[in-house]
Enzyme design. Structure first.
Site, PDB file in Angstrom:
ATOM      1  N   CYS A 142       8.428  -0.001  11.278  1.00  0.00           N
ATOM      2  CA  CYS A 142       9.098  -0.709  12.371  1.00  0.00           C
ATOM      3  C   CYS A 142       8.609  -0.199  13.739  1.00  0.00           C
ATOM      4  O   CYS A 142       7.442  -0.334  14.059  1.00  0.00           O
ATOM      5  CB  CYS A 142      10.606  -0.621  12.213  1.00  0.00           C
ATOM      6  SG  CYS A 142      11.481  -1.927  13.142  1.00  0.00           S
ATOM      7  N   LYS A 163      16.993 -11.546  18.460  1.00  0.00           N
ATOM      8  CA  LYS A 163      16.724 -10.467  17.516  1.00  0.00           C
ATOM      9  C   LYS A 163      16.244 -11.031  16.183  1.00  0.00           C
ATOM     10  O   LYS A 163      16.825 -11.977  15.638  1.00  0.00           O
ATOM     11  CB  LYS A 163      17.998  -9.641  17.305  1.00  0.00           C
ATOM     12  CG  LYS A 163      17.810  -8.408  16.426  1.00  0.00           C
ATOM     13  CD  LYS A 163      19.119  -7.613  16.336  1.00  0.00           C
ATOM     14  CE  LYS A 163      18.930  -6.335  15.537  1.00  0.00           C
ATOM     15  NZ  LYS A 163      20.200  -5.548  15.460  1.00  0.00           N
ATOM     16  N   SER A 192      14.937  -5.964  11.415  1.00  0.00           N
ATOM     17  CA  SER A 192      15.975  -5.768  12.428  1.00  0.00           C
ATOM     18  C   SER A 192      15.286  -5.238  13.680  1.00  0.00           C
ATOM     19  O   SER A 192      15.114  -4.038  13.847  1.00  0.00           O
ATOM     20  CB  SER A 192      17.041  -4.776  11.932  1.00  0.00           C
ATOM     21  OG  SER A 192      18.015  -4.564  12.928  1.00  0.00           O
ATOM     22  N   HIS A 235      11.911  -3.310   7.426  1.00  0.00           N
ATOM     23  CA  HIS A 235      12.636  -2.154   6.892  1.00  0.00           C
ATOM     24  C   HIS A 235      12.845  -2.312   5.382  1.00  0.00           C
ATOM     25  O   HIS A 235      13.972  -2.526   4.918  1.00  0.00           O
ATOM     26  CB  HIS A 235      13.999  -2.015   7.577  1.00  0.00           C
ATOM     27  CG  HIS A 235      13.928  -1.425   8.946  1.00  0.00           C
ATOM     28  ND1 HIS A 235      13.717  -0.090   9.175  1.00  0.00           N
ATOM     29  CD2 HIS A 235      14.060  -2.004  10.160  1.00  0.00           C
ATOM     30  CE1 HIS A 235      13.720   0.143  10.475  1.00  0.00           C
ATOM     31  NE2 HIS A 235      13.914  -0.993  11.097  1.00  0.00           N
ATOM     32  N   GLU A 237      13.122  -0.139   3.282  1.00  0.00           N
ATOM     33  CA  GLU A 237      13.972   0.951   2.785  1.00  0.00           C
ATOM     34  C   GLU A 237      15.462   0.686   2.935  1.00  0.00           C
ATOM     35  O   GLU A 237      16.291   1.448   2.408  1.00  0.00           O
ATOM     36  CB  GLU A 237      13.612   2.257   3.503  1.00  0.00           C
ATOM     37  CG  GLU A 237      14.172   2.415   4.909  1.00  0.00           C
ATOM     38  CD  GLU A 237      13.411   1.644   5.977  1.00  0.00           C
ATOM     39  OE1 GLU A 237      13.795   1.732   7.160  1.00  0.00           O
ATOM     40  OE2 GLU A 237      12.436   0.945   5.650  1.00  0.00           O
ATOM     41  N   ARG A 249      28.756  -3.807  13.756  1.00  0.00           N
ATOM     42  CA  ARG A 249      28.725  -3.002  14.978  1.00  0.00           C
ATOM     43  C   ARG A 249      28.537  -3.872  16.209  1.00  0.00           C
ATOM     44  O   ARG A 249      29.259  -3.730  17.201  1.00  0.00           O
ATOM     45  CB  ARG A 249      27.594  -1.982  14.877  1.00  0.00           C
ATOM     46  CG  ARG A 249      27.395  -1.097  16.117  1.00  0.00           C
ATOM     47  CD  ARG A 249      25.998  -0.505  16.126  1.00  0.00           C
ATOM     48  NE  ARG A 249      24.976  -1.545  16.235  1.00  0.00           N
ATOM     49  CZ  ARG A 249      23.696  -1.364  15.911  1.00  0.00           C
ATOM     50  NH1 ARG A 249      23.278  -0.201  15.434  1.00  0.00           N
ATOM     51  NH2 ARG A 249      22.831  -2.359  16.048  1.00  0.00           N
TER      52      ARG A 249
END
Length: 305
Positions: A142, A163, A192, A235, A237, A249
């Site tokens: 990333c 985003k 992300s 990502h 992972e 969040r």
């Protein structure tokens, strides 16, 4: 694979509960083999979660790995207890004279800043330059991928209007490359991020190869022509609830955020997310360790160049 990590590391119990083979240092020392020396530069604020994510993926081959966790000495982490860093991490200054078979550089939530405005940029530049001579192969993830492409090849990043958030389908562009051995022609992976790198900028660099892209998320995987450096813009992972926690969040902070793409069943945040990317995530890291690091690294690490 036996991942050699300290007995007290929080990730250890999580991985043992999942039947991931982890090994203590004392047991590893009784095996008459040279383990692969792997470093993880963890730039994420949630370091304990990121350790677990990565160690899970690295524990999926028959190779023994000795892991060194690194954090930036020029940056003060507010989200990880100092006791954890002191017990389990080291800094670049302490390993600059060492050599490693492999290195993973994580992402960081600083992508909307100019690279030079990141408070640890100078130290990271030094580490990136060092890695070209002291590490056989590096996996950049990333923002870590964006930073390395910018430093090594002058590839810029661009601000996105919205985003890039969710799980996206990706096409394999070169099925013969070792890092993508066994991949389906189309595979999912999470993203992300607020910025992107562009295919035309990668194509303009002779030392780089574009290996996988997404019709919606753009560039996903880039490799160096010598097959030793890899840059992943997403990502792989991430765990089941990682995107959900980010979504919750941002909603709680009244930030503009859409429902993660192709993540919740029927795009309903009230339902449990589906994990669709894990097998390819395991395969990506297993291919890297087996076909790139293990097959290519010299037995004598002083010969890494």
């Amino acid at each position: 694979m036996p991942v050699n990590i300290p007995r007290e590391l929080p990730a250890r119990q999580v991985l043992e509960d999942e039947n991931v083979f982890v090994m203590s240092t004392d047991r590893a020392q009784h095996q008459d083999i040279r383990p692969l020396r792997l470093a993880i530069l963890n730039l994420m604020p949630t370091k304990i979660a990121t350790e677990t994510h990565l160690l899970r993926l690295l524990g999926n081959t028959p190779l023994q790995i000795e892991v060194t966790l690194i954090h930036m000495g020029s940056h003060s982490s507010r989200n990880t207890p100092p006791e954890h860093l002191e017990a389990f991490y080291t800094t670049f200054d302490r390993v600059r004279d060492q050599r490693f078979d492999g290195l993973v550089i994580t992402g960081a939530p600083v992508e909307q800043l100019p690279f030079e405005s990141v408070d640890y940029w100078d130290e990271l530049v030094e580490l990136l330059d060092w890695s070209r001579k002291h590490v056989y192969s590096t996996m950049h993830v990333c923002w870590g991928a964006q930073a390395a492409l910018y430093r090594h090849h002058g590839v810029p990043k661009y601000q996105l209007d919205h985003k890039m958030f969710g799980v996206f389908d990706h096409d394999v562009l070169d099925p013969t490359t070792k890092i993508l051995a066994g991949f389906d022609e189309v595979f999912p992976a999470p993203h992300s991020r607020h910025t992107e790198i562009r295919a035309e900028d990668i194509a303009a660099v002779p030392e780089l190869r574009l290996l996988s892209t997404s019709p919606e998320a753009g560039v996903y995987l880039v490799g160096s022509a010598d097959g030793r450096q890899f840059y992943v813009t997403g990502h792989p992972e991430y765990e089941r609830d990682t995107l959900k926690l980010e979504y919750d969040r941002d909603v709680s902070r009244n930030l503009p955020i859409g429902v993660p793409h192709q993540y919740f069943p029927a795009d309903d945040p009230g339902r449990s997310p589906r994990v669709t990317w894990r097998s390819h995530a395991f395969l990506l890291y297993a291919n890297w360790l087996n076909h790139v690091v293990y097959q290519g690294t010299p037995y004598d690490l002083t010969q890494v160049d």
